[in-house]
Design an enzyme around this catalytic site. Structure first.
Site, PDB file in Angstrom:
ATOM      1  N   HIS A 187       2.493 -27.344   8.992  1.00  0.00           N
ATOM      2  CA  HIS A 187       3.829 -27.947   8.893  1.00  0.00           C
ATOM      3  C   HIS A 187       3.904 -29.339   9.543  1.00  0.00           C
ATOM      4  CE1 HIS A 187       4.914 -24.084   7.493  1.00  0.00           C
ATOM      5  NE2 HIS A 187       5.209 -23.516   8.634  1.00  0.00           N
ATOM      6  N   LYS A 198       0.014 -20.205   4.198  1.00  0.00           N
ATOM      7  CA  LYS A 198      -0.720 -20.745   5.337  1.00  0.00           C
ATOM      8  C   LYS A 198      -0.664 -19.748   6.487  1.00  0.00           C
ATOM      9  CE  LYS A 198       1.649 -21.564   8.345  1.00  0.00           C
ATOM     10  NZ  LYS A 198       2.570 -20.796   9.233  1.00  0.00           N
ATOM     11  N   ARG A 209       0.811  -1.218   0.000  1.00  0.00           N
ATOM     12  CA  ARG A 209       0.000   0.000   0.000  1.00  0.00           C
ATOM     13  C   ARG A 209       0.846   1.271   0.000  1.00  0.00           C
ATOM     14  NH1 ARG A 209      -4.542  -1.863   4.168  1.00  0.00           N
ATOM     15  NH2 ARG A 209      -2.631  -2.388   5.229  1.00  0.00           N
ATOM     16  N   HIS A 266       6.010 -24.185   3.415  1.00  0.00           N
ATOM     17  CA  HIS A 266       7.431 -24.201   3.042  1.00  0.00           C
ATOM     18  C   HIS A 266       8.176 -25.392   3.641  1.00  0.00           C
ATOM     19  CE1 HIS A 266       8.060 -22.131   6.914  1.00  0.00           C
ATOM     20  NE2 HIS A 266       9.335 -22.446   6.821  1.00  0.00           N
ATOM     21  N   ASP A 275      -0.727 -22.010  13.646  1.00  0.00           N
ATOM     22  CA  ASP A 275       0.451 -21.512  12.925  1.00  0.00           C
ATOM     23  C   ASP A 275       1.366 -22.649  12.463  1.00  0.00           C
ATOM     24  OD1 ASP A 275       2.250 -19.470  12.005  1.00  0.00           O
ATOM     25  OD2 ASP A 275       3.484 -19.788  13.792  1.00  0.00           O
TER      26      ASP A 275
END
Ligand code: BG6
Length: 488
Positions: A238, A146, A50, A176, A233
């Protein structure tokens, strides 16, 4: 790594171009791929955010991160910066979008990647705009980070909304961890050797441990983390993806759907935890402590207070209910402000059925296969051998130890390098399919619900130790211990 040929010219647009992920991971990863000669002569990279900024100002802003990543190769940084532009765009305002579309279309049809490294709440407005501007067609791919959503319902809503603009085969949901060298090596180890597969089952494996430990706190992502916590998270994505790679049946090939079809079966076979969440899960939150000799504040005080229910640590015991894994526990743990940065998968084999050695030989410890994802990627196979020299037959457990860096002497490539080029090449094997993301949420949701229905808050642990004592009890009450390399 430098051996892959250059790909045809592409455009890659990073929404969230001034953010932490772009600066720490995405731009350095692209720089390395550029340095290895993987970019065609007219590739373009755009940062989008932005803030009002010129191309030149953006380049100055990202230059320090690139210089640090380049390890002194100034030529490469300058060459890369020459490909890098910037556009100031706001997903909620029209200004600038038409001009942006014209810039992209000016070079005709080519592979175009839109990387949404933004908060999830702007995924949908960005995708809608790309479609309305006619930018969601042809060789276009969208990459989403994610966690997708914060529960199953919100993930479905996001996936539906992305699906209005992009087909499933254009949608790359990145995790990742799947790009880490050792995770791919797990495929090589399991399916490139005849040795392990016959043993890879309940008859021979006692249990599996997956640990992802970090020494850092929540860094610059405090607001996101406060609303997410470690379960959303780290575990939903993961750790469950790692579990799938360990537990899946051999796929028929590395075709994207062949692998993902096997992973989804594992997710669907996970025993629901909901009603047993209090017994099978542990959540913690770090208090003040020390990492090494460095004092660090507690999570809540560091982040202004009011986050007593956010967990920075999770340990849990999962089970995969199928023939291969019946009765084999998978112990998962992850946390921030733990004593070491270490991620590893431990396959703990069963004990020998009978010992022919007398009491003087010492204890006969079961074999372990340890796949270390970081910091020093490699594989260790713990075996019993005879302690050398005279003095009777004494046995010791020692590792057959292979560090990839030492074995191959190659630069450690970050997971994003591999994954970004997989997107450009259109290979989604190492990305999460919609049904996987939703199945993972389907398993996590009841845990979230059980936690939020409970009066308990996460258990405290001092920064710099291995989580709350309940995490140790979780595994020790089954007669097992968390793996520690020093004492294996
Ligand atoms: C991210 C999480 O996905 O992975 C972060 O959002 C975490 O909280 C990071 O720190 C860990 O990644 P790595 O590659 O450093 O283990």
């Amino acid at each position: 790594m430098g051996a892959s040929p250059a790909v045809e010219d592409f455009d890659l647009v990073i929404f969230g171009g001034t953010g932490d992920l772009a600066l720490r991971k995405l731009l350095p990863a692209l720089l390395h791929r550029f340095a290895d000669g993987q970019f065609g002569p007219h590739c373009r990279i755009f940062g989008v955010a932005r803030d009002a900024m010129s191309d030149a100002e953006y380049r100055e802003r990202v230059r320090p991160a690139l210089v640090a990543a380049a390890g002194g190769n100034a030529m490469t940084v300058e060459g890369f910066l020459a490909r890098l532009g910037y556009r100031s765009l706001d997903a909620t305002r029209d200004a600038g979008w038409d001009e942006f579309a014209r810039t992209l279309s000016a070079v005709g049809e080519r592979v175009r990647v839109f990387y949404l490294a933004t908060a999830a709440d702007v995924f949908v407005p960005i995708c809608d705009r790309l479609r309305l501007l006619g930018l969601a067609t042809g060789k276009v791919r969208v990459v989403v980070e994610k966690p997708i959503g914060r529960d199953l319902a919100s993930a479905q809503a996001i996936n539906d909304a992305i699906g209005r603009s992009f087909a499933e085969n254009q949608t790359f949901r990145i995790d990742h961890y799947l790009g880490k060298e050792t995770v791919q090596n797990l495929l090589a180890l399991r399916f490139g050797n005849a040795l392990f597969e016959p043993l890879w089952r309940a008859e021979h494996i006692d249990h599996v441990q997956i640990t992802v430990a970090e020494t850092i706190g929540v860094e610059r992502r405090a607001a996101f983390y406060a609303g997410a916590g470690a379960l959303r998270d780290m575990v939903q994505n993961h750790l469950l993806q790692l579990l799938c790679m360990v537990a899946m049946e051999p796929p028929a090939s590395l075709e994207p759907d062949a692998v993902r079809d096997e992973k989804i079966k594992v997710l669907r076979a996970l025993k629901p935890l909901g009603s047993d969440a209090a017994r099978l899960t542990v959540r913690g939150q770090y208090r003040a402590g020390a990492i090494g000799s460095e004092p660090v504040p507690g999570y809540d005080e560091e982040n202004g207070g009011g986050h007593a229910r956010t967990e920075t640590f999770v340990a849990l015991k999962a089970e995969v209910e199928n023939w291969r894994w019946s009765g084999v526990p998978f112990y998962l743990r992850t946390g921030k402000r733990l004593p070491q940065r270490v991620s590893e998968i431990v396959i703990a084999f069963r004990a020998i059925p009978h010992s022919i050695f007398g009491p003087n030989a010492g204890p006969i410890a079961p074999n372990k296969l340890v796949l270390r994802l970081q910091p020093d990627e490699g594989v260790k196979l713990w075996l019993m051998i005879k302690y050398p020299g005279p003095g009777g037959l004494r046995l010791r457990r020692v590792p057959l130890d292979m560090s990839f860096a030492q074995a191959f002497g190659v630069r450690h490539a970050d997971a994003y390098e591999r994954l970004l080029m997989d997107v450009v090449r259109g290979n989604p094997t190492l990305f999460m399919r919609r049904d996987e993301v939703e199945a993972a949420w389907g398993w996590i949701d009841p845990v979230l619900e059980a936690w939020s229905a409970s009066d308990e808050t996460p258990k405290p642990y001092a920064a710099g130790i291995w989580g709350p004592s309940a995490a140790v009890a979780l595994i020790e009450r089954d007669g097992r211990t968390w793996h520690e390399d020093a004492q294996a």
